[in-house]
Enzyme design. Structure first.
Site, mmCIF file in Angstrom:
data_model
loop_
_atom_site.group_PDB
_atom_site.id
_atom_site.type_symbol
_atom_site.label_atom_id
_atom_site.label_comp_id
_atom_site.label_asym_id
_atom_site.label_seq_id
_atom_site.Cartn_x
_atom_site.Cartn_y
_atom_site.Cartn_z
ATOM 1 N N GLU A 51 -24.049 37.890 16.843
ATOM 2 C CA GLU A 51 -24.498 37.495 15.495
ATOM 3 C C GLU A 51 -25.586 38.444 15.007
ATOM 4 O O GLU A 51 -25.629 38.794 13.839
ATOM 5 C CB GLU A 51 -24.993 36.041 15.477
ATOM 6 C CG GLU A 51 -23.999 35.002 15.996
ATOM 7 C CD GLU A 51 -22.608 35.091 15.403
ATOM 8 O OE1 GLU A 51 -22.472 35.547 14.257
ATOM 9 O OE2 GLU A 51 -21.633 34.712 16.096
ATOM 10 N N GLU A 101 -15.381 41.829 12.519
ATOM 11 C CA GLU A 101 -15.285 41.058 13.766
ATOM 12 C C GLU A 101 -14.885 41.911 14.973
ATOM 13 O O GLU A 101 -15.522 41.864 16.011
ATOM 14 C CB GLU A 101 -14.351 39.857 13.596
ATOM 15 C CG GLU A 101 -14.852 38.814 12.602
ATOM 16 C CD GLU A 101 -16.253 38.295 12.900
ATOM 17 O OE1 GLU A 101 -16.795 38.539 13.987
ATOM 18 O OE2 GLU A 101 -16.826 37.640 11.996
HETATM 19 N N1 B3K Z 1 -18.324 35.047 11.408
HETATM 20 C C1 B3K Z 1 -18.387 33.786 12.107
HETATM 21 C C2 B3K Z 1 -17.092 33.077 12.156
HETATM 22 C C3 B3K Z 1 -16.814 32.274 10.947
HETATM 23 C C4 B3K Z 1 -15.567 31.439 11.108
HETATM 24 C C5 B3K Z 1 -15.177 30.800 9.832
HETATM 25 N N2 B3K Z 1 -14.006 29.964 9.948
HETATM 26 C C6 B3K Z 1 -18.920 33.929 13.474
HETATM 27 C C7 B3K Z 1 -18.741 35.251 14.092
HETATM 28 O O1 B3K Z 1 -17.669 35.747 14.313
HETATM 29 O O2 B3K Z 1 -19.721 35.866 14.355
HETATM 30 ZN ZN ZN Z 2 -18.445 37.727 14.418
#
Ligand code: B3K
Ligand code: ZN
Length: 873
Positions: free
Chosen positions: A300, A322
Site C-alpha cells: 500500500e 497492481e
Molecule cells: N487497490 C486495493 C484493492 C481495491 C479492491 C477494490 N475492489 C488494494 C490493493 O491492491 O492495494
Molecule cells: Zn494494490
C-alpha cells in the site's frame, strides 16, 4: 431470473472525459443514519463540443443541485438509479450539490459505511459514487478539500492530505478541514471518523524532510501496531534505495478497521487496512500474519508512486498499478526475508490461485478488454501474473535498463492517469528496442506450456535443446500466439556440481534463453559431459514446464542444484508425479521410499536455511495436484497426498522428531525471518508426524499445543491435533475458544482451522459453526474464515460426492449477495472450475451455478462470474 442481460463495458469504447474537475470541496455532516454531503466542483469542458454533464451517483437522496450559485429546478436535470444528467452547462462552471446518505445501512462496505461504530470509506473501484455526484472514473484528477463535522464521540476526524484546521462548532460538535495538494482520482478519497488510539513515529526522508507517521487502531491496540510501523519505515527507506522514490506529504496515516471487503487500500496519505493485515503480537498473530503485514504495508505504501502519483487511465489498466506494485512488494520481501524462500512462496501462491484461474472459465488477460463489474477483476491474474510480467521484463532487459525505464516512467507520467502501453514504451525507449511482442503477455490469457528435449553429443561436446511452447485456448481466445519466454538455465554434472558451457563463445555457468517462437533449437557448446539440465531457474516465466529429465536428474537437483528455487522444484516434481501415480491407482512404492530418503538427506544439510527446509517438506497442495489431473478426483488426490506424507512420517520419524525437539524457541520471540523459519520447520515436522497418529506423536502434538508461547505454535499444535482427531483435539479446541473469545482476529483462525478439518464430518462441523453465536456473516473476515476456507482450502470435503459442499457454498453466496455483492462474488471461484472435475462432480457443481444464475435479484457481480463460469466457448 434477471430480466435484462447486463451490458459489458469495453476497453475499445474508451473516450476521454467530457468534463474535468480541477477542485472539489466536500463538506460532510456526519450522522450514522443520515449524513449530509455537500460537494462544490470546479468543472471545465474537456473537448471542443458542448455535451451534457453526466455524473455518477448511486443510492443518493438528492437535496439540491446548483450551477454557478443558481439552484436548478427539478426539470433542469434528470436523476435515475445511476446518473445525474444536466443537458446544458457552461464551458466552465461551479456545480454545487447536496445529498443525504445512510452509512449505517450500507452493508456493501463500499462507499461510506460504519465499522465498529466508526465511519470509514472504501472507494476503489466505484464506491465514491455512493458518497456524492461525481465523474467516478480514474482519469478525472482533482484537488480535494474536505471538511467534516461530527459529534465529539467520533473523536478522530481524518481525511487525505494535511490537516488545515480543526475546532468546535457552536452546537457542541467538532470539525476538521483537510487538504490534499496532490490531484487524485476519486477512488483514492478516504474519510475516517471515530474513537481510535494512535501509534506515532516519524521518519526523515532522503532529502531531509521529516514525515509524521500515525497508525490508528481500536482503543487499547496500539502496541499491536508496532510491527506494522516498523514495516512501514523499512518500506519507505527501501523505496528510496531501490527505486529512488521519496514520500511526498508531511504526514502518512494508516487506519485499521475490522469490516473490510479485502486486504487494504492505498488512499492518498490515509491507507485503510483490514485489521487482520495490520495488528500483530506474538500471542495473537502467526508468523504468516507478520509476513503478510510486512508485505501489505509495503504494497500500500508503494502505491503512493505506482497508483497514486501515477494512476490508471481506465480500469482496464488495473495491472498498471497492481501488477507493478506486487512486483515492488515481492522485491521488498525478497530483500527482507531472503530471495529464494520468498520466490518459492510467491510461486506456490501463483500456482495455487492464478494457474487455476487461467485454466478455467474465468481465465482473462492481465489487461482484460471487457467487464460487467470491475470489482470482479481484482484477481490473481491481474495481481500475481501482472507481477510476473514485470519480473520477466526485468530479466529480459537487465536490471540497469529496467531502472532507467522506471525512472523515465516516473518522470514522464507523474501526476497523470496513463496506460500499460505508455508504461512499456518507457522501457522500449530506455533500451532503444521495440517491445511490441512483449506486450502480448498483457493481452493473451492462459498459462503457456513449455517443453524442453535434450540431445547430448559426447564427441562434439554439445547439448542440443529443442524448446517448444503452446498456450491452451481460453474463453474468447481460441488461437494463441507464441510469447517471448525467458528461460534461465544452467547445467549440473551427475554429482550436482555446476558444469560450465559456452554461449556465444564465452564460458558461462548460467544463461537466459528467450523462446519467442512456437519452436526453437539451441546448441550449447563446450559441455564436457552429459549434463543434468536445470531449466527455468528462479521460475523465470509463469509457465508450466515439462522436460525429458529422468527422476535420477531430479534427485541430483534436489540434492545440489545451486539455484535454490530449482532445488525445491525438483522435490516438488518428484512428489507431484508420485502422488498423481498413486491417485491414478498405480502407486510407485519404491519411488516413494526413494523420495523420502532424499528428503531426509536434504533435511540433514546443516548449511540449509530452516525456512527452506520447511518448504522442501511442504508437498504440492491438493489444489495444485487437481490442476495436473484430468479429470480431477479430489478424494483420490487427498488420499494419495496423505499417503506420501505418511511415508515421510514413518521413514523420517527420527529426523522429524529430532527437528521438532531441537528447534524449540528458547530465547526471546522474534518475528524476523530467522525465527519464523525455525518455527516453520518445527511446525512442519509436527504436521507430518501427526499423519502417523500413534500415542507418542499424539502426545507430542498435545504437548506442543500446551507449551506454545506464540500463536504460530498454538495453531501448529491445534492443526496437528485436528489431523489426529478425537478427544484431545476437541479439548484443545474448546480451550482455545475460551482463551481467545474476545479477540476477533484469533477467533477467525479458530473458524478457519475447523473449516479445514480432514475428517468426513467436516461439512457437518462447518454447518454447525454457521449457527455459532460468534459467526457473523456480515463481517467478511469471519465469513471468509469459515465459508471461504472450507470451499477453497478443504477440497476433499468440499467436493463430497453428495454435492452437499457445493450446495452449502451456493446457499451462502446467495444469502451474502443480498447485502454484500462484492464479497459474495469473491466466494464463487471454487465452483468455477467445474469442467475440470470428475463428470459426476462437475455436473453437481454446474447445477449449483445454474441455480445461482437464475436467482431472482442477483447482483451484477455474482451474475458476471457465474454466467462466465457456465458459458460455452
Ligand atoms: N487497490 C486495493 C484493492 C481495491 C479492491 C477494490 N475492489 C488494494 C490493493 O491492491 O492495494
Ligand atoms: Zn494494490
Amino acid at each position: 431470473m434477471r430480466t435484462e442481460t447486463p451490458q459489458p463495458i469495453r476497453l475499445s469504447d474508451y473516450r476521454p472525459p467530457a468534463y474535468l474537475v480541477d477542485e472539489i470541496h466536500l463538506d460532510f455532516d456526519l450522522q450514522p443514519s443520515a449524513t449530509r454531503v455537500k460537494a462544490r466542483l470546479s468543472l471545465r469542458r474537456n473537448g471542443d463540443h458542448a455535451e451534457p454533464l453526466v455524473l455518477n451517483g448511486e443510492r443518493l437522496t438528492s437535496i439540491s443541485v446548483a450551477i454557478d450559485g443558481r439552484r436548478l429546478a427539478e426539470g433542469d436535470y434528470a436523476i435515475d438509479a445511476e446518473y445525474l444528467t444536466i443537458a446544458e452547462v457552461p464551458a466552465a462552471f461551479i456545480l454545487e450539490t447536496e445529498v443525504e446518505i445512510d452509512p449505517a445501512a450500507n452493508t456493501s462496505l463500499d462507499g461510506l459505511y460504519m465499522s465498529g461504530g466508526r465511519f470509514c470509506t472504501q472507494c476503489e473501484a466505484e464506491g465514491f459514487r455512493k458518497i456524492t455526484w461525481f465523474p467516478d472514473r480514474p482519469d478525472v484528477l482533482a484537488r480535494y478539500t474536505v471538511r467534516m463535522t461530527a459529534d465529539k464521540a467520533f473523536q478522530r476526524l481524518l481525511s487525505n492530505g494535511n490537516l488545515m484546521e480543526s475546532g468546535q462548532t457552536p452546537d457542541g460538535r467538532h470539525y476538521a478541514v483537510w487538504n490534499d495538494p496532490f490531484p487524485k482520482p476519486c477512488y483514492l478519497f478516504a474519510l475516517v471518523a471515530g474513537e481510535l488510539d494512535v501509534l506515532e513515529d516519524s521518519l526523515v526522508t532522503m532529502s531531509g524532510r521529516k514525515v509524521d507517521l500515525r497508525i490508528y487502531v481500536d482503543p487499547g491496540m496500539s502496541e499491536r501496531a508496532v510491527y506494522a510501523m516498523d514495516a512501514l519505515k523499512r518500506s519507505m527507506k527501501w523505496d528510496e534505495e531501490a527505486f529512488g522514490r521519496e514520500y511526498d506529504l508531511d504526514l502518512f496515516m494508516i487506519v485499521a478497521v475490522r469490516d473490510f471487503n479485502f486486504g487494504a487500500m492505498e488512499n492518498k496519505g490515509l491507507n485503510i487496512f483490514n485489521s487482520s493485515l495490520l495488528l500483530a503480537d506474538q500471542a495473537t498473530a502467526t508468523d504468516f500474519d507478520y509476513e503478510r503485514i510486512e508485505s501489505v504495508v509495503a504494497h500500500e505504501y508503494f502505491h503512493n508512486w505506482t497508483g497514486d502519483r501515477i494512476t490508471c487511465r481506465d480500469w482496464f489498466q488495473l495491472c498498471l498499478k497492481e501488477g507493478l506494485t506486487v512486483f515492488r512488494d515481492q522485491s521488498f520481501s525478497a530483500d527482507m526475508r531472503g530471495a529464494a524462500v520468498q520466490r518459492i512462496k510467491d510461486v506456490k501462491a501463483l500456482r495455487a490461485r492464478q494457474f487455476s484461474e487461467d485454466q478455467g472459465p474465468l481465465a482473462h488477460p492481465v489487461r482484460p478488454s471487457s467487464y460487467l463489474k470491475i470489482d470482479n477483476f481484482y484477481t490473481a491474474t491481474i495481481y500475481e501474473k501482472g507481477s510476473e510480467i514485470i519480473g520477466m521484463l526485468k530479466t529480459l532487459i537487465g536490471a540497469e535498463a529496467f531502472r532507467k525505464g522506471m525512472d523515465l516512467y516516473f518522470d514522464r507520467w507523474d501526476g497523470h492517469a496513463t496506460t500499460v502501453e505508455a508504461f512499456i514504451e518507457c522501457f522500449a525507449e530506455a533500451l532503444g528496442q521495440d517491445l511490441t511482442t512483449f506486450f502480448d503477455w498483457y493481452e493473451q490469457a492462459g498459462t503457456p506450456r513449455v517443453d524442453i528435449r535434450r540431445t547430448y553429443d559426447d564427441a562434439a561436446k554439445t547439448l542440443k535443446l529443442e524448446l517448444t511452447q503452446t498456450t491452451p485456448p481460453t474463453p474468447g481466445q481460441l488461437s494463441k500466439k507464441p510469447l517471448p519466454i525467458p528461460v534461465r538455465l544452467g547445467l549440473l554434472d551427475g554429482e550436482g556440481r555446476t558444469l560450465a558451457f559456452e554461449r556465444d563463445g564465452q564460458a558461462v555457468d548460467e544463461t537466459v534463453v528467450v523462446l519467442d517462437a512456437a519452436k526453437a533449437n539451441l546448441t550449447l557448446t563446450g559441455v564436457d559431459r552429459e549434463p543434468v539440465l536445470s531449466a527455468l531457474r528462479g521460475f523465470s516465466a509463469p509457465v508450466v514446464l515439462t522436460t525429458d529429465a529422468a527422476p535420477k536428474d531430479r534427485y541430483v537437483q534436489l540434492a545440489a542444484d545451486p539455484d535454490l528455487f530449482n532445488r525445491w522444484e525438483a522435490g516438488q516434481d518428484l512428489a507431484r508425479d508420485l502422488m498423481l501415480a498413486r491417485s491414478a491407482g498405480t502407486p510407485d512404492e519404491v519411488g516413494e521410499e526413494r523420495y523420502a530418503e532424499a528428503v531426509g538427506r536434504a533435511l540433514s544439510d546443516q548449511a540449509a536455511d530452516p525456512a527452506f527446509k520447511a518448504l522442501l517438506l511442504s508437498l504440492p497442495s491438493e489444489a495444485e495436484l487437481a490442476l495436473a489431473q484430468q479429470p480431477a478426483d479430489p478424494a483420490a488426490i487427498h488420499l494419495a497426498r496423505n499417503a506420501l506424507r505418511g511415508r515421510l512420517a514413518v521413514h523420517l520419524a527420527e529426523e522429524l522428531g529430532r527437528l521438532h525437539t531441537g528447534l524449540q524457541d528458547l530465547g526471546e520471540f522474534s518475528p524476523d525471518a530467522a525465527g519464523a523459519g525455525r518455527r516453520a520447520l518445527r511446525n512442519m515436522a509436527l504436521d507430518i508426524l501427526a499423519v502417523d497418529p500413534h500415542a507418542e506423536n499424539a502426545e507430542r502434538a498435545y504437548g506442543h499445543y500446551e507449551a506454545a508461547g506464540n500463536m504460530t505454535d498454538a495453531m501448529g499444535g491445534l492443526s496437528a491435533l485436528m489431523q489426529i482427531g478425537g478427544e484431545p483435539f476437541e479439548k484443545a479446541l474448546a480451550d482455545f475458544y475460551e482463551r481467545w473469545k474476545s479477540e476477533p482476529l484469533v477467533i477467525d483462525k479458530w473458524f478457519a482451522l475447523q473449516a479445514r478439518a480432514p475428517d468426513e464430518g467436516a461439512l457437518g462441523r462447518v454447518l454447525g459453526l454457521t449457527a455459532h453465536p460468534a459467526f457473523d456473516p456480515k463481517n467478511p473476515n469471519r465469513l471468509r474464515a469459515l465459508v471461504g476456507t472450507f470451499a477453497a482450502g478443504n477440497p476433499a470435503r468440499f467436493h463430497d460426492e453428495s454435492g452437499a459442499g457445493y450446495r452449502f457454498l451456493a446457499d451462502q453466496i446467495l444469502s451474502v449477495d443480498g447485502y454484500n455483492p462484492m464479497t459474495a462474488a469473491r466466494l464463487l471461484e471454487p465452483l468455477g472450475g467445474w469442467r475440470r472435475y470428475r463428470p459426476d462432480l462437475g455436473g453437481l457443481m454446474r447445477a449449483e451455478l445454474e441455480r445461482i444464475v437464475s436467482h431472482e435479484g442477483l447482483s451484477k457481480n455474482v451474475y458476471e462470474l457465474a454466467s462466465r463460469a457456465l458459458a460455452q466457448d
